[in-house]
Write a protein that holds these residues in place. Structure first.
Motif, mmCIF file in Angstrom:
data_model
loop_
_atom_site.group_PDB
_atom_site.id
_atom_site.type_symbol
_atom_site.label_atom_id
_atom_site.label_comp_id
_atom_site.label_asym_id
_atom_site.label_seq_id
_atom_site.Cartn_x
_atom_site.Cartn_y
_atom_site.Cartn_z
ATOM 1 N N TRP A 26 5.511 6.824 3.267
ATOM 2 C CA TRP A 26 4.338 7.613 2.910
ATOM 3 C C TRP A 26 4.055 7.487 1.416
ATOM 4 O O TRP A 26 2.916 7.317 1.010
ATOM 5 C CB TRP A 26 4.569 9.076 3.291
ATOM 6 C CG TRP A 26 3.420 9.950 2.905
ATOM 7 C CD1 TRP A 26 2.276 10.155 3.613
ATOM 8 C CD2 TRP A 26 3.281 10.714 1.704
ATOM 9 N NE1 TRP A 26 1.439 11.006 2.929
ATOM 10 C CE2 TRP A 26 2.036 11.363 1.755
ATOM 11 C CE3 TRP A 26 4.097 10.917 0.600
ATOM 12 C CZ2 TRP A 26 1.583 12.202 0.753
ATOM 13 C CZ3 TRP A 26 3.643 11.744 -0.414
ATOM 14 C CH2 TRP A 26 2.403 12.375 -0.325
ATOM 15 N N GLN A 27 5.104 7.567 0.601
ATOM 16 C CA GLN A 27 4.928 7.448 -0.843
ATOM 17 C C GLN A 27 4.445 6.049 -1.216
ATOM 18 O O GLN A 27 3.622 5.895 -2.111
ATOM 19 C CB GLN A 27 6.231 7.763 -1.573
ATOM 20 C CG GLN A 27 6.595 9.237 -1.534
ATOM 21 C CD GLN A 27 7.979 9.486 -2.058
ATOM 22 O OE1 GLN A 27 8.944 8.861 -1.620
ATOM 23 N NE2 GLN A 27 8.089 10.411 -3.003
ATOM 24 N N LEU A 28 4.944 5.037 -0.525
ATOM 25 C CA LEU A 28 4.500 3.665 -0.774
ATOM 26 C C LEU A 28 3.014 3.533 -0.438
ATOM 27 O O LEU A 28 2.244 2.978 -1.222
ATOM 28 C CB LEU A 28 5.316 2.675 0.058
ATOM 29 C CG LEU A 28 4.832 1.225 0.051
ATOM 30 C CD1 LEU A 28 4.796 0.658 -1.358
ATOM 31 C CD2 LEU A 28 5.707 0.381 0.953
ATOM 32 N N GLN A 29 2.614 4.058 0.704
ATOM 33 C CA GLN A 29 1.208 3.991 1.099
ATOM 34 C C GLN A 29 0.324 4.729 0.101
ATOM 35 O O GLN A 29 -0.764 4.258 -0.250
ATOM 36 C CB GLN A 29 1.026 4.559 2.505
ATOM 37 C CG GLN A 29 1.640 3.684 3.568
ATOM 38 C CD GLN A 29 1.673 4.352 4.929
ATOM 39 O OE1 GLN A 29 1.521 5.565 5.039
ATOM 40 N NE2 GLN A 29 1.888 3.572 5.966
ATOM 41 N N GLN A 30 0.787 5.865 -0.371
ATOM 42 C CA GLN A 30 0.029 6.634 -1.350
ATOM 43 C C GLN A 30 -0.133 5.820 -2.638
ATOM 44 O O GLN A 30 -1.214 5.776 -3.221
ATOM 45 C CB GLN A 30 0.737 7.950 -1.641
ATOM 46 C CG GLN A 30 -0.010 8.847 -2.590
ATOM 47 C CD GLN A 30 0.739 10.137 -2.852
ATOM 48 O OE1 GLN A 30 1.962 10.180 -2.769
ATOM 49 N NE2 GLN A 30 0.020 11.178 -3.185
ATOM 50 N N LYS A 31 0.914 5.145 -3.065
ATOM 51 C CA LYS A 31 0.864 4.328 -4.271
ATOM 52 C C LYS A 31 -0.133 3.183 -4.096
ATOM 53 O O LYS A 31 -0.911 2.884 -4.997
ATOM 54 C CB LYS A 31 2.263 3.783 -4.585
ATOM 55 C CG LYS A 31 2.347 3.000 -5.846
ATOM 56 C CD LYS A 31 2.015 3.885 -7.005
ATOM 57 C CE LYS A 31 2.766 3.513 -8.235
ATOM 58 N NZ LYS A 31 2.374 4.339 -9.367
ATOM 59 N N MET A 32 -0.122 2.544 -2.932
ATOM 60 C CA MET A 32 -1.028 1.430 -2.686
ATOM 61 C C MET A 32 -2.489 1.899 -2.670
ATOM 62 O O MET A 32 -3.375 1.218 -3.174
ATOM 63 C CB MET A 32 -0.681 0.719 -1.381
ATOM 64 C CG MET A 32 0.662 -0.006 -1.391
ATOM 65 S SD MET A 32 0.753 -1.317 -2.618
ATOM 66 C CE MET A 32 1.821 -0.616 -3.838
ATOM 67 N N LEU A 33 -2.743 3.079 -2.115
ATOM 68 C CA LEU A 33 -4.108 3.627 -2.129
ATOM 69 C C LEU A 33 -4.553 3.911 -3.565
ATOM 70 O O LEU A 33 -5.698 3.653 -3.932
ATOM 71 C CB LEU A 33 -4.184 4.916 -1.302
ATOM 72 C CG LEU A 33 -4.211 4.728 0.203
ATOM 73 C CD1 LEU A 33 -4.122 6.082 0.907
ATOM 74 C CD2 LEU A 33 -5.455 3.991 0.636
ATOM 75 N N THR A 34 -3.650 4.424 -4.357
ATOM 76 C CA THR A 34 -3.954 4.690 -5.760
ATOM 77 C C THR A 34 -4.291 3.395 -6.485
ATOM 78 O O THR A 34 -5.246 3.328 -7.259
ATOM 79 C CB THR A 34 -2.754 5.377 -6.448
ATOM 80 O OG1 THR A 34 -2.458 6.581 -5.752
ATOM 81 C CG2 THR A 34 -3.048 5.676 -7.901
ATOM 82 N N VAL A 35 -3.517 2.356 -6.202
ATOM 83 C CA VAL A 35 -3.754 1.043 -6.817
ATOM 84 C C VAL A 35 -5.113 0.502 -6.387
ATOM 85 O O VAL A 35 -5.887 0.019 -7.221
ATOM 86 C CB VAL A 35 -2.636 0.054 -6.433
ATOM 87 C CG1 VAL A 35 -3.008 -1.370 -6.819
ATOM 88 C CG2 VAL A 35 -1.328 0.458 -7.076
ATOM 89 N N ASP A 36 -5.413 0.582 -5.102
ATOM 90 C CA ASP A 36 -6.705 0.102 -4.600
ATOM 91 C C ASP A 36 -7.858 0.834 -5.281
ATOM 92 O O ASP A 36 -8.828 0.227 -5.700
ATOM 93 C CB ASP A 36 -6.812 0.285 -3.081
ATOM 94 C CG ASP A 36 -5.927 -0.671 -2.311
ATOM 95 O OD1 ASP A 36 -5.468 -1.674 -2.895
ATOM 96 O OD2 ASP A 36 -5.698 -0.408 -1.121
ATOM 97 N N PHE A 37 -7.739 2.138 -5.395
ATOM 98 C CA PHE A 37 -8.790 2.933 -6.014
ATOM 99 C C PHE A 37 -8.949 2.561 -7.490
ATOM 100 O O PHE A 37 -10.061 2.340 -7.969
ATOM 101 C CB PHE A 37 -8.478 4.424 -5.876
ATOM 102 C CG PHE A 37 -9.497 5.301 -6.528
ATOM 103 C CD1 PHE A 37 -10.726 5.516 -5.931
ATOM 104 C CD2 PHE A 37 -9.240 5.908 -7.751
ATOM 105 C CE1 PHE A 37 -11.682 6.323 -6.530
ATOM 106 C CE2 PHE A 37 -10.185 6.711 -8.349
ATOM 107 C CZ PHE A 37 -11.404 6.922 -7.746
#
Length: 52
Positions: A26-37
């Motif tokens: 979940w934390q990895l996915q959150q980090k990737m979404l932050t990066v995408d944004f």
């Protein structure tokens, strides 16, 4: 050294860049979404500035 890139590498390895602790999927996915944004925002700003 780009801290942002290093944080992404650490997240993909399943660890927190600052503490070295293991992170959840979940934390990895959150980090990737932050990066995408952030990447999307940066591209929009660059495009806007290049048209000036």
């Amino acid at each position: 050294m780009n801290i942002f890139v290093e944080q992404i590498k650490a997240a993909r390895e399943g660890r927190n860049y600052w503490t070295g602790e293991e992170i959840s999927k979940w934390q990895l996915q959150q980090k990737m979404l932050t990066v995408d944004f952030a990447t999307h925002k940066r591209i929009k700003i660059q495009d806007k500035n290049s048209k000036i």
